[in-house]
Design a protein around this motif. Structure first.
Motif, PDB file in Angstrom:
ATOM      1  N   ILE A 157       0.832  -1.205   0.000  1.00 12.36           N
ATOM      2  CA  ILE A 157       0.000   0.000   0.000  1.00 12.36           C
ATOM      3  C   ILE A 157       0.864   1.252   0.000  1.00 12.36           C
ATOM      4  O   ILE A 157       0.617   2.215  -0.729  1.00 12.36           O
ATOM      5  CB  ILE A 157      -0.948  -0.002   1.206  1.00 12.36           C
ATOM      6  N   ILE A 158       1.930   1.248   0.836  1.00 15.80           N
ATOM      7  CA  ILE A 158       2.831   2.403   0.895  1.00 15.80           C
ATOM      8  C   ILE A 158       3.525   2.594  -0.445  1.00 15.80           C
ATOM      9  O   ILE A 158       3.645   3.703  -0.959  1.00 15.80           O
ATOM     10  CB  ILE A 158       3.865   2.205   2.019  1.00 15.80           C
ATOM     11  N   LEU A 159       3.989   1.473  -1.037  1.00 12.20           N
ATOM     12  CA  LEU A 159       4.628   1.569  -2.349  1.00 12.20           C
ATOM     13  C   LEU A 159       3.681   2.147  -3.376  1.00 12.20           C
ATOM     14  O   LEU A 159       4.053   3.002  -4.183  1.00 12.20           O
ATOM     15  CB  LEU A 159       5.088   0.177  -2.795  1.00 12.20           C
ATOM     16  N   MET A 160       2.405   1.706  -3.333  1.00 10.82           N
ATOM     17  CA  MET A 160       1.419   2.206  -4.292  1.00 10.82           C
ATOM     18  C   MET A 160       1.229   3.711  -4.135  1.00 10.82           C
ATOM     19  O   MET A 160       1.146   4.451  -5.124  1.00 10.82           O
ATOM     20  CB  MET A 160       0.078   1.491  -4.083  1.00 10.82           C
ATOM     21  N   ALA A 161       1.147   4.183  -2.881  1.00 12.40           N
ATOM     22  CA  ALA A 161       0.933   5.610  -2.645  1.00 12.40           C
ATOM     23  C   ALA A 161       2.080   6.436  -3.209  1.00 12.40           C
ATOM     24  O   ALA A 161       1.879   7.471  -3.840  1.00 12.40           O
ATOM     25  CB  ALA A 161       0.777   5.871  -1.147  1.00 12.40           C
ATOM     26  N   VAL A 162       3.324   5.952  -2.988  1.00 11.46           N
ATOM     27  CA  VAL A 162       4.490   6.663  -3.508  1.00 11.46           C
ATOM     28  C   VAL A 162       4.472   6.685  -5.030  1.00 11.46           C
ATOM     29  O   VAL A 162       4.727   7.703  -5.671  1.00 11.46           O
ATOM     30  CB  VAL A 162       5.787   5.995  -2.998  1.00 11.46           C
TER      31      VAL A 162
ATOM     32  N   MET B 177       9.742  -7.789  -1.792  1.00  7.23           N
ATOM     33  CA  MET B 177       8.434  -7.179  -2.027  1.00  7.23           C
ATOM     34  C   MET B 177       7.416  -8.181  -2.564  1.00  7.23           C
ATOM     35  O   MET B 177       6.213  -8.046  -2.338  1.00  7.23           O
ATOM     36  CB  MET B 177       8.586  -6.018  -3.017  1.00  7.23           C
ATOM     37  N   GLN B 178       7.900  -9.177  -3.272  1.00  6.04           N
ATOM     38  CA  GLN B 178       7.007 -10.151  -3.908  1.00  6.04           C
ATOM     39  C   GLN B 178       6.558 -11.252  -2.966  1.00  6.04           C
ATOM     40  O   GLN B 178       5.768 -12.118  -3.356  1.00  6.04           O
ATOM     41  CB  GLN B 178       7.725 -10.768  -5.114  1.00  6.04           C
ATOM     42  N   GLN B 179       7.010 -11.224  -1.709  1.00 12.46           N
ATOM     43  CA  GLN B 179       6.703 -12.308  -0.784  1.00 12.46           C
ATOM     44  C   GLN B 179       5.213 -12.411  -0.468  1.00 12.46           C
ATOM     45  O   GLN B 179       4.733 -13.451  -0.069  1.00 12.46           O
ATOM     46  CB  GLN B 179       7.500 -12.137   0.511  1.00 12.46           C
ATOM     47  N   GLY B 180       4.453 -11.335  -0.653  1.00 10.28           N
ATOM     48  CA  GLY B 180       3.021 -11.397  -0.402  1.00 10.28           C
ATOM     49  C   GLY B 180       2.218 -11.878  -1.593  1.00 10.28           C
ATOM     50  O   GLY B 180       0.989 -11.865  -1.553  1.00 10.28           O
ATOM     51  N   TYR B 181       2.893 -12.349  -2.659  1.00  9.47           N
ATOM     52  CA  TYR B 181       2.215 -12.755  -3.884  1.00  9.47           C
ATOM     53  C   TYR B 181       2.539 -14.208  -4.207  1.00  9.47           C
ATOM     54  O   TYR B 181       3.544 -14.755  -3.765  1.00  9.47           O
ATOM     55  CB  TYR B 181       2.636 -11.848  -5.045  1.00  9.47           C
ATOM     56  N   GLU B 182       1.661 -14.822  -4.995  1.00  8.91           N
ATOM     57  CA  GLU B 182       1.851 -16.220  -5.359  1.00  8.91           C
ATOM     58  C   GLU B 182       3.081 -16.415  -6.244  1.00  8.91           C
ATOM     59  O   GLU B 182       3.741 -17.440  -6.192  1.00  8.91           O
ATOM     60  CB  GLU B 182       0.610 -16.745  -6.092  1.00  8.91           C
TER      61      GLU B 182
END
Length: 316
Positions: free
Chosen positions: A11-16, A111-116
């Protein structure tokens, strides 16, 4: 819990990224005006400002309106972002500090650890924010360069890293993943009927398709896929029931928000641990950041060093 942290990170990355994209829009518009060299600059400028970019019925929205709105609402923040990136770049050039491809790859992996999968991560970034792989890489490079500059004078020993790992075993323990199926029904009586049908040899997948109230999983046989034991998107009672089962077993009726669930554990496995060197490098980086001044203060120092001055009062 780890998934929640990852989600907040995304979410933070998206906001930036959204702020950066908007800044690029403003910069692109300004560059177009400066580089076109029209025969009549004053007339051409008026035409650009009056260019219609959208319509609502008979109401026309001009490029000037859009640019003015962006500047009013995001101008100061966006200008700050651009200035911060520039002073970080200048400091990196002066000190000979650079970010290697391996460092970028390691951060992207984290960063990709939350994705399949890696592909799912990039697809999500593209679909939700319109960000390409290259744009994500540039944002990560800027972040890593800032951190490296801010911690360049700090040395974290192997002993400090090992001490942290030993003191926080929960952060580095091996996680278990569960492959779960569920059937959601309205009443306990209906759940017992599902269990009785399963005992007679009826297919879980067919019962899920025909009886489950969960539209997200009923067409896939109630399959939730592989999930961690603290997945925030799966009902806690379902997870707790699955943890008590052996592979192939079915639970008793489990109370959930929609009524009752019948849970089947298809399989479970120990989640593969990330590379130990990768783990320790992340720990080293985090410990160095803890000893460094706040990044906001460090950027302020860089602005002073490189004599940054915001001229327009509305952007101060």
């Amino acid at each position: 819990m780890q998934n929640v942290k990852r989600l907040w990170g995304v979410i933070i990355l998206m906001a930036v990224c959204i702020l950066v994209l908007a800044s690029l829009l403003i910069t692109h518009t300004m560059n177009q005006s400066e580089s076109s060299h029209p025969a009549d600059p004053e007339q051409q400028g008026e035409q650009n400002h009056e260019q219609v970019v959208a319509k609502i019925g008979s109401r026309e929205v001009t490029r000037q309106e859009l640019q003015t709105a962006l500047e009013q609402h995001y101008g100061a923040e966006l200008l700050g972002q651009l200035l911060d990136r520039e002073v970080i770049r200048l400091e990196g050039n002066e000190t000979g500090t650079a970010i290697a491809d391996a460092e970028i790859a390691r951060e992207l992996k984290r960063m990709q650890q939350g994705y399949e999968s890696e592909e799912q991560f990039y697809t999500s970034m593209q679909n939700q924010l319109g960000l390409s792989r290259q744009e994500i890489k540039e944002d990560v490079t800027n972040k890593l360069l800032l951190e490296k500059l801010a911690t360049s004078h700090i040395q974290i020993t192997d002993a400090q890293v090992e001490s942290y790992v030993q003191a926080h075993p929960d952060e580095f323990k091996q996680e278990t993943e569960y492959n779960i199926q569920q059937i959601i029904v309205s009443t306990k009586d209906q759940a017992n009927k599902v269990i009785a049908a399963l005992a007679k040899g009826e297919s879980f997948e067919i019962l899920a398709r025909d009886r489950s109230l969960d539209d997200a999983t009923n067409n896939s046989g109630g399959d939730l896929g592989w999930i961690e034991g603290d997945d925030p998107f799966v009902a806690a009672p379902v997870l707790e029931a699955a943890k008590l089962l052996k592979a192939g077993e079915v639970s008793k009726p489990v109370p959930v928000t929609q009524g009752f669930a019948v849970v089947k554990l298809k399989s479970k496995r120990d989640k593969e641990n990330p590379d130990q060197a990768f783990i320790r490098e992340n720990v080293r980086r985090e410990l160095a950041l803890q000893e460094a001044p706040p990044l906001k203060d460090y950027i302020s120092q860089l602005r002073t060093k490189w004599k940054v001055a915001v001229i327009a009062p509305q952007f101060k």
